[in-house]
Every structure is written in structure tokens, then in C-alpha cells.
Scaffold this active site. Structure first.
Site, short mmCIF file in Angstrom:
data_model
loop_
_atom_site.label_atom_id
_atom_site.label_comp_id
_atom_site.label_asym_id
_atom_site.label_seq_id
_atom_site.Cartn_x
_atom_site.Cartn_y
_atom_site.Cartn_z
N LYS A 1 0.88 -1.18 0.00
CA LYS A 1 0.00 0.00 0.00
C LYS A 1 0.91 1.22 0.00
CE LYS A 1 -1.98 2.99 1.98
NZ LYS A 1 -1.73 4.38 1.58
N GLU B 1 9.69 16.58 14.61
CA GLU B 1 10.18 16.30 13.26
C GLU B 1 9.49 17.25 12.28
OE1 GLU B 1 8.91 12.71 11.15
OE2 GLU B 1 10.99 12.32 10.64
N GLU C 1 9.71 1.62 10.75
CA GLU C 1 10.75 2.63 10.51
C GLU C 1 10.04 3.98 10.55
OE1 GLU C 1 13.10 1.83 7.05
OE2 GLU C 1 13.81 -0.05 7.90
N CYS D 1 14.22 10.51 6.50
CA CYS D 1 14.13 10.09 7.90
C CYS D 1 15.46 10.25 8.63
CB CYS D 1 13.63 8.66 7.98
SG CYS D 1 14.65 7.51 7.08
P1 NAD Z 1 2.41 8.47 7.30
O1 NAD Z 1 2.58 7.71 8.55
O2 NAD Z 1 1.42 9.56 7.25
O3 NAD Z 1 2.00 7.49 6.10
C1 NAD Z 1 2.78 6.38 5.75
C2 NAD Z 1 1.90 5.33 5.13
O4 NAD Z 1 0.99 4.83 6.11
C3 NAD Z 1 1.04 5.82 3.97
O5 NAD Z 1 1.01 4.83 2.96
C4 NAD Z 1 -0.31 6.00 4.61
O6 NAD Z 1 -1.38 5.88 3.69
C5 NAD Z 1 -0.32 4.84 5.58
N1 NAD Z 1 -1.27 4.98 6.70
C6 NAD Z 1 -1.73 6.11 7.29
N2 NAD Z 1 -2.59 5.81 8.28
C7 NAD Z 1 -2.67 4.46 8.33
C8 NAD Z 1 -3.38 3.55 9.15
N3 NAD Z 1 -4.20 3.96 10.13
N4 NAD Z 1 -3.23 2.22 8.94
C9 NAD Z 1 -2.39 1.77 7.97
N5 NAD Z 1 -1.70 2.59 7.15
C10 NAD Z 1 -1.83 3.92 7.33
O7 NAD Z 1 3.85 8.98 6.91
P2 NAD Z 1 4.26 9.96 5.71
O8 NAD Z 1 3.83 11.32 6.09
O9 NAD Z 1 3.79 9.36 4.42
O10 NAD Z 1 5.85 9.83 5.70
C11 NAD Z 1 6.71 10.65 6.45
C12 NAD Z 1 7.19 9.95 7.69
O11 NAD Z 1 7.89 8.75 7.35
C13 NAD Z 1 8.18 10.77 8.50
O12 NAD Z 1 7.86 10.71 9.86
C14 NAD Z 1 9.51 10.06 8.24
O13 NAD Z 1 10.48 10.23 9.24
C15 NAD Z 1 9.07 8.66 8.12
N6 NAD Z 1 10.10 7.85 7.44
C16 NAD Z 1 10.88 7.00 8.20
C17 NAD Z 1 11.89 6.26 7.60
C18 NAD Z 1 12.77 5.36 8.42
O14 NAD Z 1 13.47 4.55 7.84
N7 NAD Z 1 12.77 5.46 9.75
C19 NAD Z 1 12.11 6.38 6.22
C20 NAD Z 1 11.30 7.25 5.49
C21 NAD Z 1 10.29 7.99 6.11
#
Ligand code: NAD
Length: 507
Positions: A192, A401, A267, A301
Site C-alpha cells: 500500500k 520532526e 521505521e 528520515c
Molecule cells: P504516514 O505515517 O502519514 O504514512 C505512511 C503510510 O501509512 C502511507 O502509505 C499512509 O497511507 C499509511 N497509513 C496512514 N494511516 C494508516 C493507518 N491507520 N493504517 C495503515 N496505514 C496507514 O507517513 P508519511 O507522512 O507518508 O511519511 C513521512 C514519515 O515517514 C516521516 O515521519 C519520516 O520520518 C518517516 N520515514 C521513516 C523512515 C525510516 O526509515 N525510519 C524512512 C522514510 C520515512
């Protein structure tokens, strides 16, 4: 003469046309599937906020179809064996390389990430497939643990169908980083992707199918997190969730997966410190500090979003840094000269700019940037690379963040204070230390509460090493054998040598 920028634009329009002809659907059981009629959302361009294309908002029924396809495909894929999976996964890597330019252009247009970085996205994605392909045959290997009268040995076996849920910051690379080891291990996948950057996930699904990944082994459902994502994490056929995204979403997924006891790998976010001591190689440190927050639009990240600088070099270092930040070139993501492109979404732009007001009201100085890049108009999500100075570690700009091209500078006096400030945040993903004193570098690295530390380096990728965070930054590790530990179940097999005494009941 046509510039490289113009050439990129023309090529990108050709690559995007297919997404504009009809809504982007799903990919289930080896074929494209149109989403439910009327269940669509707009994917907006970061460049001008026009509708780039329309995307199907996956329903519970579509997620169910994908999970069932993954379940049905699992036994044969697991039984195929690592050697045969290796050959198929190398073919995936070859096809990624063959479509590298298309992937780069589509990813840049979808995310706003500059082409200078996205041109490597495919190469890195292909490397992920090759790396795990070469380890597929040995992924099941375990330990020999002999006892006096029994032989014990362990094997690892694939878990089953797993969910991969990815964010919008570098979607292609992150998807390959999760899907490649899952497939190498013998798992099947339902992916997804993020609703703000759905395009390259479809290219990847097509590539895997063309490379010979059998129908149902990889499935893709587009849609919203709270609907498609939630249903996926609750689905009883799904054994584990590999999730990359925000810490708050990780908590939700843990709750959603609790009734079916999902294994999770998270992550999550970061507020990573880079610590510059007085004795550091300041030229190299300056390059690394600048790169690690202003590359990839700061939407990274592992970005070093908090700069801790020792008093002796603080003023001179920050002055040089401010000059560099002011010169960073903001522009259209397809312009090869662009260093920072538009942020992913208007909502994210507002969030990032909101921190400039917060910085001022909390008493920090907005030394560089802090506004939209008006010379590029107001249609797109362009923001000036921003530097906050004179900050205190308790301020929100030091604790939260921001996930944009925004760096917060904090002064420290000595090693103990540097470690204390570095650790005084909810997150614990990465840390960076700059010093010519090797012993101090290692002391600080050991004391940092984070999953990864780089000494005298920016984030340098080496695939066998563990990647992941502590505290609110994550659970579990990716990379090398660590990925297989997540996607596989360890089984112990104990066989008697026929010599031991068996307790007798009723004898
Ligand atoms: P997000 O958590 O909003 O969304 C990530 C994914 O989760 C999307 O596909 C979204 O549709 C899905 N999602 C949202 N709510 C959900 C739910 N209730 N159940 C299941 N899936 C759900 O994150 P974002 O804004 O897309 O990405 C940015 C974040 O990702 C930042 O916090 C960044 O630090 C983190 N990130 C971490 C790493 C790492 O390796 N630690 C790498 C890249 C990004």
C-alpha cells in the site's frame, strides 16, 4: 539548443501520459485492476498543485482480494526455493535498470524530489533486489545446537503473506528496500503506497510481473491510510506489517494489528543530531551537515535536523553554514541544477512554514529562509532552505520532526552536554559525530540513544548493516540478515539420538 531541463520535461510528460488517461487502479493477482467506480482521489503535483492524475481509493473488498491472492500464491512461491527466486529477483533488478530514466522522471514529478537525486533511485532500488537475491538461497540457514543426547538445529521459513506500507518521501527506493527481502525470503506481499506519491509503485509492480514474479506474489492496492491501510493491517491472512512512516501512524498500526497478533517492523520519524566538536574537520563537516538536511528536500528520515555545535567553533561554523544555505538552488525538480525542489503537498508546506513562526515565538532566530521561495511563484510548494540559530533543545523546533529543508542550530559546551542534548528528544533513529579524536567519537557513538551512528560521515549506505531506530523512531532492523529475521520464522528441530531416558507414566 534544448536544455537538459526542457528535455526532461518533454520526456516526463510522455511518461506521465499513461497515468492521466485513466485513473490509477490496483495490481492484484498478476494484473491491473480498476478500482471501484467513483472511489477516486486526486494526486496533486508539488510543482503547481494541479491534478497530476486520479487514484483509486482501495476498498475493503479490494484489500481482501489482494490479501487472498497473496495467500493463495504463498505456498508455491515459498516452495520454489531461494536459488530460483534469486534468478527472478536479478531479472527484476535488470528491468529496473532498463527503466531507470522513466522511474526517475515519474518519481521527481510525483514527489517534487530533484532529479539529481532521483536519477539514482532506480540504481539503488536495483541494488536492493540484487543484494537480497544473492542471499535468498541461504536465507533459511540456521544454527546447529547439539545437546548431550539430542541434536538441535534451527531453520528459517518464510512467514507468509506480509503487508508493506510506505511513505511519500522516497517511495520507489523504500518500496524496493522492503519488498526485495520479503520476496527473497519466500513471502508474498500486499503493498500500500502513500496516497501523496502513488505512481512509481505501479511501475515496480509491472516490472516484477514482467521479470517473472508469479501472479499473486506481489499485489498493490492504492488508497487512503485510514481505509485501505487500516483494512490491510487488520486482515487475518496478513502475517506481518513492514511499515515506514510517522511514529503516530506506527502506534495506530500496532493497535489495528493487535487482534490478529501481527508481527510489526516500524521505521518511523527522527530528530537526528549532528554533533560538531571544536576539533572536527570543519570543511568536511560543513559539506555533510549541509547535505544531510537540505538534500531530498529535507524529507528524509535520517536527515540531521539538529546541529549541535561546540562553543569554540560555533560562530564561525554557523556563519559559513548560513552562506551555504542561502546559496542552495531551489527550483523545478526536473532541472538538473535544482538542489531543493517543491515540498510534497500544500499541507506539508504549511506545516513546515508553521515552524518558522514557532521558531520566532519561542525565541530562536530565523537566520536564513523561513519563507516561501516567491521567485518561483505561489502555485507550487517551494520553500527557501531555512536555518534556525540560537535555539534551545527544549524548543519545538528542536523536539519535533519538521521533515523539510530546515535545520535547527544549538550551541553546546562539552562532550557531556552534547550527549545529553542529543538524547533529549523522543526519537532515536540516527546520530552523526564530527571530531578528530577517535576515542571521543566512539564514546559519543556508544552513548547516543539511536539505532545508527556515523562518525565523520554523512549517512553512508552499506546493505549488510542494520538500519532502524530506537525510542519513537522504530522497532526492528532492516538490512542484511536482519531483514530475513523479520520476514521469516525461526524453527527449532530437536532429534533424539535414542539414548536418553523417557519418563514412564502408568508403567
Ligand atoms: P504516514 O505515517 O502519514 O504514512 C505512511 C503510510 O501509512 C502511507 O502509505 C499512509 O497511507 C499509511 N497509513 C496512514 N494511516 C494508516 C493507518 N491507520 N493504517 C495503515 N496505514 C496507514 O507517513 P508519511 O507522512 O507518508 O511519511 C513521512 C514519515 O515517514 C516521516 O515521519 C519520516 O520520518 C518517516 N520515514 C521513516 C523512515 C525510516 O526509515 N525510519 C524512512 C522514510 C520515512
Amino acid at each position: 539548443m534544448t536544455s537538459a531541463f526542457e528535455t526532461n520535461l518533454t520526456k516526463a510528460q510522455t511518461c506521465l501520459a499513461r497515468f492521466q488517461d485513466q485513473p490509477l487502479g490496483h495490481f492484484i493477482d498478476g494484473k491491473p485492476v480498476a478500482g471501484a467506480p467513483g472511489k477516486l482521489f486526486d494526486n496533486l503535483s508539488p510543482i503547481d498543485n494541479r491534478v497530476l492524475n486520479q487514484v483509486s481509493a482501495g476498498t475493503a473488498a479490494e484489500v481482501d482480494a489482494a490479501a487472498r491472492a497473496a495467500q493463495a500464491a504463498f505456498p508455491a512461491w515459498a516452495a520454489l526455493g531461494g536459488e530460483k527466486r534469486r534468478v527472478i529477483l536479478h531479472r527484476v533488478a535488470d528491468l529496473i535498470v532498463a527503466r531507470a530514466e522513466e522511474i526517475a522522471l515519474v518519481e521527481s514529478m510525483d514527489t517534487g524530489q530533484p532529479i539529481r537525486f532521483m536519477s539514482k533511485a532506480a540504481e539503488r532500488g536495483a541494488e536492493n533486489y540484487r543484494f537480497f537475491a544473492d542471499r535468498a538461497a541461504e536465507a533459511g540457514n540456521g544454527l546447529s545446537l547439539p545437546a548431550a543426547e539430542h541434536l538441535n538445529y534451527t531453520v528459517r521459513q518464510p512467514l507468509g503473506p506480509v503487508a508493506v506500507i510506505t511513505p511519500w518521501n522516497t517511495p520507489f527506493m523504500l518500496s524496493t528496500w522492503k519488498i526485495a527481502p520479503a520476496l527473497a525470503a519466500g513471502c508474498t506481499v500486499v503493498h500500500k503506497p502513500a496516497e501523496w506519491s502513488p505512481l512509481t509503485a505501479m511501475l515496480l509492480a509491472e516490472i516484477m510481473t514482467e521479470a517473472g514474479v508469479p501472479a499473486g506474489v506481489v499485489n498493490l492496492v492504492n488508497g487512503l491510510g485510514e481505509e485501505a491501510g487500516k483494512t490491510l493491517t487488520e486482515h487475518p491472512a496478513i502475517k506481518a506489517v513492514a511499515f515506514v512512516g510517522e511514529s503516530a501512524t506506527g502506534s495506530l498500526i500496532m493497535t489495528q494489528g493487535a487482534p490478529t497478533l501481527k508481527r510489526v517492523h516500524f521505521e518511523l520519524g527522527g530528530k537526528n543530531p549532528v554533533i560538531v566538536f571544536d576539533d572536527a574537520d570543519l570543511d568536511r563537516a560543513l559539506d555533510a551537515v549541509t547535505f544531510m538536511i537540505y538534500s531530498l528536500n529535507g524529507q528524509r528520515c535520517t536527515s540531521s535536523s539538529r546541529l549541535l555545535v561546540q562553543r569554540g567553533v560555533h560562530d564561525a561554523f554557523v556563519a559559513r553554514l548560513a552562506e551555504r544555505v542561502a546559496r542552495i538552488k531551489v527550483g523545478h525538480p526536473l532541472d538538473p541544477r535544482t538542489e531543493v525542489g517543491p515540498l510534497i503537498h500544500r499541507r506539508h508546506l504549511d506545516k513546515v512554514l508553521g515552524y518558522c513562526g514557532i521558531a520566532r515565538s519561542d525565541g530562536a532566530e530565523v537566520r536564513v529562509g523561513g519563507t516561501r521561495a516567491e521567485e518561483l511563484g505561489t502555485e507550487g510548494n517551494y520553500v527557501r532552505p531555512t536555518l534556525f540559530t540560537g535555539a534551545d533543545n527544549r524548543m519545538r523546533i528542536a523536539q519535533e520532526e519538521i521533515f523539510g529543508p530546515v535545520l535547527t542550530v544549538i550551541l553546546f559546551e562539552d562532550e557531556a552536554e552534547a550527549v545529553r542534548l542529543a538524547n533529549d528528544v523522543p526519537y532515536g533513529l540516527a546520530g552523526y559525530v564530527w571530531t578528530r579524536d577517535g576515542a571521543r567519537g566512539n564514546r559519543v557513538a556508544l552513548a547516543l540513544e539511536s539505532g545508527m551512528v556515523w562518525i565523520n560521515s554523512e549517512n553512508n549506505r552499506h546493505l549488510p548493516t542494520p538500519f532502524g531506530g530506537t525510542k519513537a523512531s522504530g522497532i526492528g532492523r532492516d538490512g542484511g540478515d536482519y531483514s530475513f529475521d523479520f520476514y521469516m520464522e525461526t524453527k527449532n528441530i530437536c532429534m533424539a539420538l535414542g539414548t536418553h531416558t523417557i519418563p514412564k507414566l502408568g508403567a
